[in-house]
Motif scaffolding. Structure first.
Motif, PDB file in Angstrom:
ATOM      1  N   HIS A  28       0.899  -1.145   0.004  1.00 25.05           N
ATOM      2  CA  HIS A  28      -0.021  -0.064  -0.163  1.00 25.05           C
ATOM      3  C   HIS A  28       0.772   1.213   0.140  1.00 25.05           C
ATOM      4  O   HIS A  28       0.468   2.350  -0.143  1.00 25.05           O
ATOM      5  CB  HIS A  28      -1.149   0.054   1.130  1.00 25.05           C
ATOM      6  CG  HIS A  28      -2.192  -0.882   0.918  1.00 25.05           C
ATOM      7  ND1 HIS A  28      -2.066  -2.131   1.055  1.00 25.05           N
ATOM      8  CD2 HIS A  28      -3.463  -0.614   0.516  1.00 25.05           C
ATOM      9  CE1 HIS A  28      -3.505  -2.638   0.722  1.00 25.05           C
ATOM     10  NE2 HIS A  28      -4.130  -1.541   0.605  1.00 25.05           N
ATOM     11  N   VAL A  29       1.990   0.988   0.275  1.00 27.41           N
ATOM     12  CA  VAL A  29       3.044   2.559   0.027  1.00 27.41           C
ATOM     13  C   VAL A  29       3.924   2.317  -1.150  1.00 27.41           C
ATOM     14  O   VAL A  29       4.606   3.210  -1.526  1.00 27.41           O
ATOM     15  CB  VAL A  29       3.887   2.450   1.320  1.00 27.41           C
ATOM     16  CG1 VAL A  29       3.073   2.649   2.716  1.00 27.41           C
ATOM     17  CG2 VAL A  29       4.838   1.316   1.374  1.00 27.41           C
ATOM     18  N   GLN A  58     -10.535   4.440   2.080  1.00 27.79           N
ATOM     19  CA  GLN A  58     -10.504   4.417   3.696  1.00 27.79           C
ATOM     20  C   GLN A  58      -9.046   4.426   4.179  1.00 27.79           C
ATOM     21  O   GLN A  58      -8.104   3.922   3.457  1.00 27.79           O
ATOM     22  CB  GLN A  58     -11.279   2.941   4.191  1.00 27.79           C
ATOM     23  CG  GLN A  58     -12.832   2.987   3.562  1.00 27.79           C
ATOM     24  CD  GLN A  58     -13.542   4.090   4.352  1.00 27.79           C
ATOM     25  OE1 GLN A  58     -13.529   4.195   5.706  1.00 27.79           O
ATOM     26  NE2 GLN A  58     -14.334   4.715   3.465  1.00 27.79           N
ATOM     27  N   PRO A  59      -8.936   4.571   5.708  1.00 32.62           N
ATOM     28  CA  PRO A  59      -7.611   4.576   5.995  1.00 32.62           C
ATOM     29  C   PRO A  59      -6.947   3.001   5.720  1.00 32.62           C
ATOM     30  O   PRO A  59      -7.868   2.105   5.849  1.00 32.62           O
ATOM     31  CB  PRO A  59      -7.521   4.695   7.704  1.00 32.62           C
ATOM     32  CG  PRO A  59      -9.037   5.538   7.657  1.00 32.62           C
ATOM     33  CD  PRO A  59      -9.927   5.092   6.374  1.00 32.62           C
ATOM     34  N   THR A  60      -5.779   2.954   5.707  1.00 32.35           N
ATOM     35  CA  THR A  60      -4.968   1.686   5.438  1.00 32.35           C
ATOM     36  C   THR A  60      -5.057   0.619   6.726  1.00 32.35           C
ATOM     37  O   THR A  60      -5.410  -0.643   6.476  1.00 32.35           O
ATOM     38  CB  THR A  60      -3.626   1.646   5.294  1.00 32.35           C
ATOM     39  OG1 THR A  60      -3.218   2.810   4.377  1.00 32.35           O
ATOM     40  CG2 THR A  60      -2.723   0.515   4.992  1.00 32.35           C
ATOM     41  N   SER A  61      -5.326   0.981   7.871  1.00 29.01           N
ATOM     42  CA  SER A  61      -5.591   0.212   9.087  1.00 29.01           C
ATOM     43  C   SER A  61      -6.988  -0.336   8.860  1.00 29.01           C
ATOM     44  O   SER A  61      -7.348  -1.693   9.298  1.00 29.01           O
ATOM     45  CB  SER A  61      -5.597   0.955  10.248  1.00 29.01           C
ATOM     46  OG  SER A  61      -6.546   2.174  10.268  1.00 29.01           O
ATOM     47  N   ALA A  62      -8.196   0.365   8.208  1.00 31.63           N
ATOM     48  CA  ALA A  62      -9.448   0.087   8.070  1.00 31.63           C
ATOM     49  C   ALA A  62      -9.241  -1.153   7.004  1.00 31.63           C
ATOM     50  O   ALA A  62     -10.160  -2.208   6.951  1.00 31.63           O
ATOM     51  CB  ALA A  62     -10.366   1.122   7.914  1.00 31.63           C
ATOM     52  N   GLN A  63      -8.615  -0.678   6.085  1.00 33.58           N
ATOM     53  CA  GLN A  63      -8.387  -1.765   4.856  1.00 33.58           C
ATOM     54  C   GLN A  63      -7.942  -3.102   5.125  1.00 33.58           C
ATOM     55  O   GLN A  63      -8.415  -4.323   4.759  1.00 33.58           O
ATOM     56  CB  GLN A  63      -7.766  -1.155   3.599  1.00 33.58           C
ATOM     57  CG  GLN A  63      -8.156   0.086   3.038  1.00 33.58           C
ATOM     58  CD  GLN A  63      -7.182   0.446   1.858  1.00 33.58           C
ATOM     59  OE1 GLN A  63      -6.757  -0.178   1.340  1.00 33.58           O
ATOM     60  NE2 GLN A  63      -6.935   1.849   1.976  1.00 33.58           N
ATOM     61  N   PHE A  64      -7.019  -3.054   6.044  1.00 36.28           N
ATOM     62  CA  PHE A  64      -6.288  -4.240   6.796  1.00 36.28           C
ATOM     63  C   PHE A  64      -7.133  -4.918   7.653  1.00 36.28           C
ATOM     64  O   PHE A  64      -7.461  -6.293   7.271  1.00 36.28           O
ATOM     65  CB  PHE A  64      -4.893  -3.760   7.369  1.00 36.28           C
ATOM     66  CG  PHE A  64      -4.231  -5.130   7.734  1.00 36.28           C
ATOM     67  CD1 PHE A  64      -3.946  -6.072   7.055  1.00 36.28           C
ATOM     68  CD2 PHE A  64      -4.139  -5.322   9.244  1.00 36.28           C
ATOM     69  CE1 PHE A  64      -3.117  -7.169   7.525  1.00 36.28           C
ATOM     70  CE2 PHE A  64      -3.258  -6.357   9.616  1.00 36.28           C
ATOM     71  CZ  PHE A  64      -2.929  -7.272   8.790  1.00 36.28           C
ATOM     72  N   ARG A  75     -15.160  -2.622   1.244  1.00 33.97           N
ATOM     73  CA  ARG A  75     -15.308  -2.754  -0.183  1.00 33.97           C
ATOM     74  C   ARG A  75     -16.906  -2.669  -0.367  1.00 33.97           C
ATOM     75  O   ARG A  75     -17.435  -3.483  -0.289  1.00 33.97           O
ATOM     76  CB  ARG A  75     -14.737  -4.180  -0.596  1.00 33.97           C
ATOM     77  CG  ARG A  75     -13.245  -4.424  -0.483  1.00 33.97           C
ATOM     78  CD  ARG A  75     -12.920  -5.502  -1.325  1.00 33.97           C
ATOM     79  NE  ARG A  75     -13.700  -6.856  -1.442  1.00 33.97           N
ATOM     80  CZ  ARG A  75     -13.510  -7.688  -0.494  1.00 33.97           C
ATOM     81  NH1 ARG A  75     -12.793  -7.966   0.243  1.00 33.97           N
ATOM     82  NH2 ARG A  75     -14.286  -8.710  -0.902  1.00 33.97           N
ATOM     83  N   ARG A  76     -17.315  -1.649  -1.254  1.00 35.87           N
ATOM     84  CA  ARG A  76     -18.553  -1.485  -1.575  1.00 35.87           C
ATOM     85  C   ARG A  76     -18.915  -2.339  -2.748  1.00 35.87           C
ATOM     86  O   ARG A  76     -20.211  -2.693  -2.880  1.00 35.87           O
ATOM     87  CB  ARG A  76     -18.691   0.018  -2.033  1.00 35.87           C
ATOM     88  CG  ARG A  76     -18.518   1.073  -0.858  1.00 35.87           C
ATOM     89  CD  ARG A  76     -18.581   2.441  -1.250  1.00 35.87           C
ATOM     90  NE  ARG A  76     -18.480   3.256  -0.259  1.00 35.87           N
ATOM     91  CZ  ARG A  76     -17.455   3.402   0.614  1.00 35.87           C
ATOM     92  NH1 ARG A  76     -16.027   3.417   0.097  1.00 35.87           N
ATOM     93  NH2 ARG A  76     -17.297   4.493   1.506  1.00 35.87           N
ATOM     94  N   ASP A  77     -18.037  -2.866  -3.601  1.00 39.90           N
ATOM     95  CA  ASP A  77     -18.475  -3.761  -4.371  1.00 39.90           C
ATOM     96  C   ASP A  77     -18.668  -5.408  -3.754  1.00 39.90           C
ATOM     97  O   ASP A  77     -18.911  -6.434  -4.654  1.00 39.90           O
ATOM     98  CB  ASP A  77     -17.400  -3.796  -5.628  1.00 39.90           C
ATOM     99  CG  ASP A  77     -16.025  -4.395  -5.257  1.00 39.90           C
ATOM    100  OD1 ASP A  77     -15.692  -4.248  -4.001  1.00 39.90           O
ATOM    101  OD2 ASP A  77     -15.247  -4.471  -6.115  1.00 39.90           O
ATOM    102  N   SER A  78     -18.470  -5.570  -2.593  1.00 39.54           N
ATOM    103  CA  SER A  78     -18.656  -6.676  -2.044  1.00 39.54           C
ATOM    104  C   SER A  78     -19.935  -7.077  -1.565  1.00 39.54           C
ATOM    105  O   SER A  78     -20.864  -6.024  -1.212  1.00 39.54           O
ATOM    106  CB  SER A  78     -17.855  -6.978  -0.728  1.00 39.54           C
ATOM    107  OG  SER A  78     -17.985  -8.138  -0.019  1.00 39.54           O
ATOM    108  N   PRO A  79     -20.589  -8.481  -1.804  1.00 34.09           N
ATOM    109  CA  PRO A  79     -21.894  -8.846  -1.527  1.00 34.09           C
ATOM    110  C   PRO A  79     -22.131  -8.612  -0.081  1.00 34.09           C
ATOM    111  O   PRO A  79     -23.151  -8.113   0.522  1.00 34.09           O
ATOM    112  CB  PRO A  79     -22.010 -10.353  -2.167  1.00 34.09           C
ATOM    113  CG  PRO A  79     -20.816 -10.284  -3.212  1.00 34.09           C
ATOM    114  CD  PRO A  79     -19.700  -9.503  -2.499  1.00 34.09           C
ATOM    115  N   ALA A  80     -20.996  -8.878   0.854  1.00 36.69           N
ATOM    116  CA  ALA A  80     -21.422  -8.770   2.256  1.00 36.69           C
ATOM    117  C   ALA A  80     -21.387  -7.033   2.544  1.00 36.69           C
ATOM    118  O   ALA A  80     -22.367  -6.845   3.320  1.00 36.69           O
ATOM    119  CB  ALA A  80     -19.990  -9.235   2.903  1.00 36.69           C
TER     120      ALA A  80
END
Length: 332
Positions: A28-29, A58-64, A75-80
């Motif tokens: 991510h960097v 979103q912040p990298t910590s939230a992505q992780f 991920r807004r494209d995720s069914p979940a």
């Protein structure tokens, strides 16, 4: 044995967690995946929409946390995310969606994995055949020109990297002599095997050379032991002595290396597949790195990490099986 397996499993999880964490933040960097995936002509609105869909805004910590599945999905494209279930990461069995292939990562890897496994299995067969064969011949003919010649060849096999031997073999054996295809995968199983002969042999060079040198040293030492001398004194020939008495003990380090070579064959296929245009997991990894396809990169890193830990465990169990004096639970 059970205690040992539990201990190794916990240690493997710790190692995998450390590797996955380090790679995730390093990727991510390294750059902007949205810009790389969409290309330099993409508009600012398209880049922002891509980031929003993939959760890259979103912040990298939230992505992780979302990738691991321990925090809500970003991920807004995720069914979940769309269905309101909230979580869509590893703990939920999801590897994400490829940025470039635009399909589930598990499906992409599942399509490429059999090709790399075929290459790896063929390479392992060549490693064992040529490595063990050369090691036995060198040990039986020790301190002769045959022994010296084999050791020189194996030294060269270990020293010269695949990105050197591969193009040379491709030019000489395929282009000049025409014995093998110039590359590709072929059509049909046996055509796949034929196309994979040359790249698998190149992939096996280093392993076969290592096996030959180690087995030669182990056999020379084993052939000096009292029980082998006793068998020889009873009239048993040199080849039966090796096969029936010396080879079992001499193979212990080979079995250890064989277990450790499992991930090496898969990861080593990255260079080999690129040279021979073999459309397997190695080519997929290179493509993912070039395009900063984070879900693919993370999936391949995770897979390689699992293979390393599995190879270590299989090596320990196999060594304990070959030599009953070794107790797996006592090896740490």
């Amino acid at each position: 044995m059970t205690r040992y397996l539990v201990k190794r499993t916990l240690w493997a999880l710790f190692v995998l967690g450390t590797v996955v964490t380090a790679v995730f933040f390093l990727v991510h960097v390294a750059g902007d995946p949205a810009t790389v995936a969409l290309g330099p002509r993409a508009t600012a609105d398209a880049v922002q929409d891509f980031k929003r869909q993939k959760g890259l805004d979103q912040p990298t910590s939230a992505q992780f946390g979302s990738y691991l599945g321990v925090s809500p999905c970003v991920r807004r494209d995720s069914p979940a995310y769309r269905d309101g279930r909230g979580y869509c990461g590893l703990l939920q069995g999801s590897l994400g969606t490829s940025y470039t292939h635009r399909e589930d990562v598990a499906a992409v890897i599942g399509h490429r994995m059999p090709r790399t496994l075929l290459l790896g299995v063929m390479a392992m067969v060549f490693e064992l055949i040529f490595g063990i064969g050369a090691g036995i011949v060198a040990a039986l003919r020790r301190n002769t020109w045959t022994d010296t010649g084999i050791m020189v060849v194996t030294f060269a096999g270990i020293s010269v990297p695949t990105f050197v031997t591969g193009p040379i073999a491709l030019f000489v054996v395929s282009f000049l002599l025409g014995w093998f295809p110039m590359g590709g995968y072929g059509v049909g199983f046996w055509d796949h095997v034929f196309h994979g002969l040359l790249p698998s042999m190149i992939l096996a060079v280093g392993g076969a050379a290592t096996y030959a040198r180690i087995l030669r040293g182990e056999l020379v030492e084993t052939l000096r032991m009292d029980y082998v001398r006793t068998a020889q004194a009873k009239g048993l020939g040199p080849v039966p002595v090796v096969v029936r008495h010396a080879l079992r003990n001499a193979l212990i380090p080979i079995v250890t290396l064989l277990g450790l070579s499992l991930p090496g064959l898969v990861s080593g296929a990255i260079i080999t597949e690129k040279i021979f245009n073999w459309p397997g997991l190695g080519m997929l990894t290179i493509e993912a790195i070039n395009k900063l396809d984070v879900p693919i990169i993370m999936a391949t890193v995770l897979m390689f990490g699992v293979l390393v830990q599995l190879g270590n465990l299989l090596a320990d169990v196999a060594v304990a099986t070959l030599d009953p004096r070794i107790r797996v639970g006592e090896r740490g």
